[in-house]
Design a protein around this motif. Structure first.
Motif, PDB file in Angstrom:
ATOM      1  N   LEU A  91       0.843  -1.201   0.000  1.00  0.00           N
ATOM      2  CA  LEU A  91       0.000   0.000   0.000  1.00  0.00           C
ATOM      3  C   LEU A  91       0.873   1.244   0.000  1.00  0.00           C
ATOM      4  O   LEU A  91       1.720   1.406   0.887  1.00  0.00           O
ATOM      5  N   ARG A 103      -0.895   8.281  -1.746  1.00  0.00           N
ATOM      6  CA  ARG A 103      -1.067   8.943  -3.047  1.00  0.00           C
ATOM      7  C   ARG A 103       0.133   9.837  -3.333  1.00  0.00           C
ATOM      8  O   ARG A 103       0.792  10.301  -2.403  1.00  0.00           O
ATOM      9  N   LEU A 151      -1.086   6.925   4.342  1.00  0.00           N
ATOM     10  CA  LEU A 151      -2.158   6.223   3.623  1.00  0.00           C
ATOM     11  C   LEU A 151      -3.544   6.727   4.012  1.00  0.00           C
ATOM     12  O   LEU A 151      -3.790   7.053   5.181  1.00  0.00           O
ATOM     13  N   ARG A 152      -4.424   6.736   3.048  1.00  0.00           N
ATOM     14  CA  ARG A 152      -5.828   7.051   3.365  1.00  0.00           C
ATOM     15  C   ARG A 152      -6.561   5.737   3.588  1.00  0.00           C
ATOM     16  O   ARG A 152      -6.411   4.791   2.793  1.00  0.00           O
ATOM     17  N   GLU A 154      -9.569   5.086   3.006  1.00  0.00           N
ATOM     18  CA  GLU A 154     -10.425   4.756   1.840  1.00  0.00           C
ATOM     19  C   GLU A 154      -9.606   4.029   0.761  1.00  0.00           C
ATOM     20  O   GLU A 154     -10.127   3.163   0.052  1.00  0.00           O
ATOM     21  N   ASP A 155      -8.309   4.379   0.642  1.00  0.00           N
ATOM     22  CA  ASP A 155      -7.472   3.719  -0.370  1.00  0.00           C
ATOM     23  C   ASP A 155      -7.134   2.286   0.050  1.00  0.00           C
ATOM     24  O   ASP A 155      -7.012   1.397  -0.791  1.00  0.00           O
ATOM     25  N   LYS A 189     -10.145   0.327  -0.709  1.00  0.00           N
ATOM     26  CA  LYS A 189     -10.272   0.111  -2.157  1.00  0.00           C
ATOM     27  C   LYS A 189      -9.370  -1.050  -2.599  1.00  0.00           C
ATOM     28  O   LYS A 189      -9.795  -1.929  -3.356  1.00  0.00           O
ATOM     29  N   THR A 190      -8.140  -1.061  -2.101  1.00  0.00           N
ATOM     30  CA  THR A 190      -7.205  -2.141  -2.474  1.00  0.00           C
ATOM     31  C   THR A 190      -7.742  -3.489  -2.003  1.00  0.00           C
ATOM     32  O   THR A 190      -7.642  -4.496  -2.714  1.00  0.00           O
ATOM     33  N   GLU A 204     -10.590  -4.433  -4.310  1.00  0.00           N
ATOM     34  CA  GLU A 204     -10.113  -4.793  -5.660  1.00  0.00           C
ATOM     35  C   GLU A 204      -9.526  -6.209  -5.701  1.00  0.00           C
ATOM     36  O   GLU A 204      -9.643  -6.911  -6.692  1.00  0.00           O
TER      37      GLU A 204
END
Ligand SMILES: Cc1ncc(COP(=O)(O)O)c(C=O)c1O
Length: 446
Positions: A184, A187, A193-194, A196-197, A200-201, A204
């Motif tokens: 991770l 951005r 790190l967020r 939400e990211d 998302k990972t 995914e």
């Protein structure tokens, strides 16, 4: 956790720092620790409790007690010592469980951190052709990176990841961690790190994720993760969720049981002051307490206590985290840790976190007063997303700045390529420490 303290209008003055120290109900705990000295005899400004916590003054007596009992009783010290060695580790369980928000059955002290991570991955990283990936932070502590890489390699070479789901044939072994390790990254132009990211990972990669293993507080940025959210999202896709709490245990409020975390491991030589190489901690959630079918590496100290000394050849694990023990524990290390955990019991984790937030908040305020474009803080400014550590990025990686502050009695650390980590620890750092540090930093930037 919300703090009971009222928001403060901080002031940049020695008298204001002194006022905060005078109001600090934990101020006397500093006296319980040896503070290293500068050559002129003054206390250093010690900000590396995130690396090695200071020595409680009581440690010597706690270890001497064990030396005395060994001298007096020899092997019978296992039962006759003041703190009998046979169940010594159990004396620490309750205090340690409180620090990480666990039940006693979920907690044990044993081994070292990386050893515990491996032992827990033996049980909780069981890749298949379909579900084999591990998610970690791109900037995870190197030992964690080596641990997960070697676990992936170990399983890959045994064909656990390589079986082709559709035809069942085994592919030739590959040694690397290709595809199996997801790192991770923050951005572009962001420093941490967020959540939400991370979510998302996880979404995914879905049912290809076997394990999510994050540092509860990242050692480099000082970011504390949203344990509850990450665990929940990880469980939704069927992954196991574990945390390395090296920088979290004794630093932030933890509720491992309620958050449903599957497993965790942490060292005790940082915020828990157990001394260099001190014995580590281990958490296994209660729901796995009787998962005796999980693969695990076994040793006699994890064997059922009632029958351990019958010396049978069949391993019968103890229920709960204790069942992951291998060897009889090092008593001197347990004694050193006990000295510190007794201080934690007296101070109370909630009180420590409250003070920590104010202390680090004051440091952040003072850094903001420096107004010099050469430094910036890369740690989250939201106090729910960090512990006591602030990581200061130095423009152009000017290491000379670090050398200058060190020369002036500051003990912090430099982490490549360009970060000075500073961790004011509520047990023994004062508001005056923080004030003097900021003043020294400002002068060195001039
Ligand atoms: C986050 C993290 N993981 C792992 C380690 C390695 O710990 P040990 O040498 O006790 O296994 C450290 C040590 O500082 C650490 O900070």
């Amino acid at each position: 956790m919300s703090t009971n303290l009222q928001p403060l209008n901080f002031e940049n003055s020695a008298s204001f720092a002194a006022k905060l120290d005078a109001q600090d109900s934990l101020k006397n705990f500093r006296e319980k620790f040896y503070i290293p000295k500068r050559p002129d005899g003054e206390d250093v400004l010690y900000f590396t409790g995130n690396s090695l916590g200071l020595q409680p003054k009581t440690v010597r007596a706690y270890i001497e007690q064990e030396l005395k009992d060994w001298e007096m009783f020899g092997v019978e010290g296992h039962f006759k010592a003041k703190n009998p060695w046979m169940p010594y580790h159990e004396i620490l369980t309750k205090a340690m469980a409180k620090i990480v928000g666990a039940k006693p059955i979920e907690t044990v002290v044993m081994n070292s951190l990386t050893v515990n991570l491996h032992l827990l991955m033996v049980s909780f990283y069981r890749p298949t052709a379909q579900r084999y990936k591990i998610i970690i932070e791109a900037g995870a502590f190197p030992s964690d990176q080596y641990a997960v890489q070697s676990q992936i390699k170990f399983h890959r070479e045994r064909g656990h990841l390589a079986r082709n789901a559709s035809d069942g044939r085994t592919k030739p072994p590959q040694g690397g961690t290709q595809n199996a390790l997801i790192e991770l990254k923050p951005r572009e132009s962001e420093t941490y790190l967020r959540t939400e990211d991370i979510e998302k990972t996880i979404a995914e990669n879905g049912d290809s994720i076997a394990l999510i293993l994050l540092g509860g507080v990242n050692y480099y940025t000082g970011q504390a993760f949203d344990f509850q959210c990450i665990t929940e999202v990880g469980h939704k896709v069927g992954a196991v969720v574990g945390f390395d709490l090296a920088h979290a245990a004794g630093n932030i409020e933890l509720n491992l049981h309620d958050w449903n975390v599957d497993f965790a491991a942490w060292c005790s030589y940082k915020y828990l002051n157990s001394g260099p190489g001190g014995i580590a901690g281990c958490f296994v959630h209660e729901r796995h307490a009787e998962s005796f079918d999980l693969p695990r590496f076994a040793g006699w100290w994890g064997h059922d206590k009632e029958t351990r000394f019958l010396m049978g050849s069949e391993f019968v694990p103890i229920k709960g985290a204790e069942g992951w023990q291998l060897s009889n524990p090092p008593i001197f290390q347990l004694a050193a840790l006990k000295a510190s955990l007794d201080i934690f019991e007296e101070a109370g984790m909630k009180n420590l976190v409250e003070k920590s937030r104010r202390l680090t908040g004051y440091l952040e305020f003072l850094l903001g007063e420096i107004h010099d474009g050469r430094i910036s803080v890369i740690t989250p400014s939201d106090e729910n997303e960090r512990g006591c550590q602030l990581s200061i990025r130095v423009k152009d990686a000017d290491r000379n700045l670090f050398k200058q502050i060190t020369k002036r009695g500051v003990v912090a650390d430099w982490r490549e390529p360009d970060v000075i980590r500073v961790a004011p620890v509520p047990l023994y750092n004062s508001f005056a420490d923080v004030f003097h540090f900021a003043k020294i930093l400002k002068n060195c930037l001039r």
